[in-house]
Structures are given as C-alpha cells and as structure tokens.
Scaffold this motif. Structure first.
Motif, PDB file in Angstrom:
ATOM      1  N   LEU A  35      -2.841  76.581  82.713  1.00 15.80           N
ATOM      2  CA  LEU A  35      -2.496  76.144  81.311  1.00 15.80           C
ATOM      3  C   LEU A  35      -3.425  77.037  80.334  1.00 15.80           C
ATOM      4  CD1 LEU A  35      -1.298  74.057  79.185  1.00 15.80           C
ATOM      5  CD2 LEU A  35      -3.279  72.968  79.472  1.00 15.80           C
ATOM      6  N   VAL A  39      -1.908  79.250  77.335  1.00 15.51           N
ATOM      7  CA  VAL A  39      -2.078  79.014  76.048  1.00 15.51           C
ATOM      8  C   VAL A  39      -2.631  79.985  75.204  1.00 15.51           C
ATOM      9  CG1 VAL A  39      -3.548  77.407  74.605  1.00 15.51           C
ATOM     10  CG2 VAL A  39      -2.303  76.508  76.607  1.00 15.51           C
ATOM     11  N   ALA A  43      -0.756  81.689  72.128  1.00 10.98           N
ATOM     12  CA  ALA A  43      -1.292  81.750  70.757  1.00 10.98           C
ATOM     13  C   ALA A  43      -1.404  83.076  70.372  1.00 10.98           C
ATOM     14  CB  ALA A  43      -2.746  81.188  70.915  1.00 10.98           C
ATOM     15  N   GLY A  60      -7.154  77.541  68.083  1.00 14.08           N
ATOM     16  CA  GLY A  60      -6.334  76.371  68.470  1.00 14.08           C
ATOM     17  C   GLY A  60      -5.974  76.368  70.022  1.00 14.08           C
ATOM     18  N   ALA A  61      -5.943  77.702  70.692  1.00 16.99           N
ATOM     19  CA  ALA A  61      -5.779  77.819  71.782  1.00 16.99           C
ATOM     20  C   ALA A  61      -7.372  77.271  72.568  1.00 16.99           C
ATOM     21  CB  ALA A  61      -5.566  79.287  72.380  1.00 16.99           C
ATOM     22  N   LEU A  63      -9.324  75.126  71.693  1.00 15.36           N
ATOM     23  CA  LEU A  63      -9.209  73.733  71.482  1.00 15.36           C
ATOM     24  C   LEU A  63      -8.321  73.019  72.619  1.00 15.36           C
ATOM     25  CD1 LEU A  63      -9.314  72.705  67.761  1.00 15.36           C
ATOM     26  CD2 LEU A  63     -11.033  72.682  69.464  1.00 15.36           C
ATOM     27  N   ILE A  64      -7.190  73.384  72.596  1.00 13.70           N
ATOM     28  CA  ILE A  64      -6.507  73.106  73.780  1.00 13.70           C
ATOM     29  C   ILE A  64      -6.920  73.376  75.192  1.00 13.70           C
ATOM     30  CG2 ILE A  64      -4.125  73.405  75.054  1.00 13.70           C
ATOM     31  CD1 ILE A  64      -3.096  73.960  72.182  1.00 13.70           C
ATOM     32  N   GLY A  65      -7.609  74.638  75.326  1.00 12.84           N
ATOM     33  CA  GLY A  65      -8.297  74.691  76.667  1.00 12.84           C
ATOM     34  C   GLY A  65      -9.391  74.060  76.886  1.00 12.84           C
ATOM     35  N   VAL A  67      -9.939  70.951  75.924  1.00 16.53           N
ATOM     36  CA  VAL A  67      -9.322  69.566  76.268  1.00 16.53           C
ATOM     37  C   VAL A  67      -8.794  69.655  77.961  1.00 16.53           C
ATOM     38  CG1 VAL A  67      -7.497  67.831  75.797  1.00 16.53           C
ATOM     39  CG2 VAL A  67      -8.776  68.964  73.958  1.00 16.53           C
ATOM     40  N   ALA A  68      -8.076  70.588  78.114  1.00 12.73           N
ATOM     41  CA  ALA A  68      -7.882  70.770  79.498  1.00 12.73           C
ATOM     42  C   ALA A  68      -9.017  70.782  80.538  1.00 12.73           C
ATOM     43  CB  ALA A  68      -7.008  72.109  79.734  1.00 12.73           C
ATOM     44  N   ASP A  71     -10.258  67.272  80.705  1.00 12.52           N
ATOM     45  CA  ASP A  71      -9.660  66.405  81.531  1.00 12.52           C
ATOM     46  C   ASP A  71      -9.824  66.499  82.830  1.00 12.52           C
ATOM     47  OD1 ASP A  71      -7.210  64.730  81.763  1.00 12.52           O
ATOM     48  OD2 ASP A  71      -6.459  66.406  82.854  1.00 12.52           O
TER      49      ASP A  71
END
Length: 81
Positions: A35, A39, A43, A60-61, A63-65, A67-68, A71
């Motif tokens: 992911l 991402v 982006a 933005g990418a 931030l998503i990374g 969160v991944a 997790d």
C-alpha cells in the motif's frame, strides 16, 4: 492417487513436505507494504493530473502511509503463531 506409499523414505519425504510448506496467502502486513509505495505513486499521478501541488499530494500520501504503518505495527501487531 493416495499420498501414502509402501516406500518408507518416500512416505517420510511426503510427510515432511506437508508439514514444512509455508503459507503462501497474502497477509495483512503484505498489504501494508504494498500500500505505501502505491499510495505515493497515485498521489504523484493525481497531483500532476489534477493540478494539485506536488507537496500537498505527497503530504496526503504520507498521512495514509503513516496510518498504514500505525495499523500494522501498533493497532494490529504481528503475533507469533
């Protein structure tokens, strides 16, 4: 065809092969590792196509990374079987 044979060496090899074959399914952690670069690539692509500044798209990418990674490491950590 049955996997049990009258040959004891072949039978032992078959039993060892069955018990030592790794699980080849995709795990949650494989998806996390896939992911992150996907991402970032998306982006960069969307940033260039939609005239969004590159630093905004990459933020933005990131931030998503993040969160991944959170997790995969803290919220659902790998456990030994």
């Amino acid at each position: 065809m049955s996997q049990s044979t009258s040959d004891p060496i072949r039978g032992e090899l078959l039993r060892n092969k069955q018990t030592t074959t790794p699980d080849r399914s995709i795990s949650r952690y494989d998806i996390v590792l896939i992911l992150i670069p996907v991402v970032f690539l998306l982006a960069a692509l969307f940033g260039s196509l939609l005239s969004v500044p590159l630093n905004v798209a990459l933020f933005g990418a990131a931030l998503i990374g993040a969160v991944a990674v959170l997790d995969g490491v803290f919220w659902n950590p790998p456990i030994s079987r």
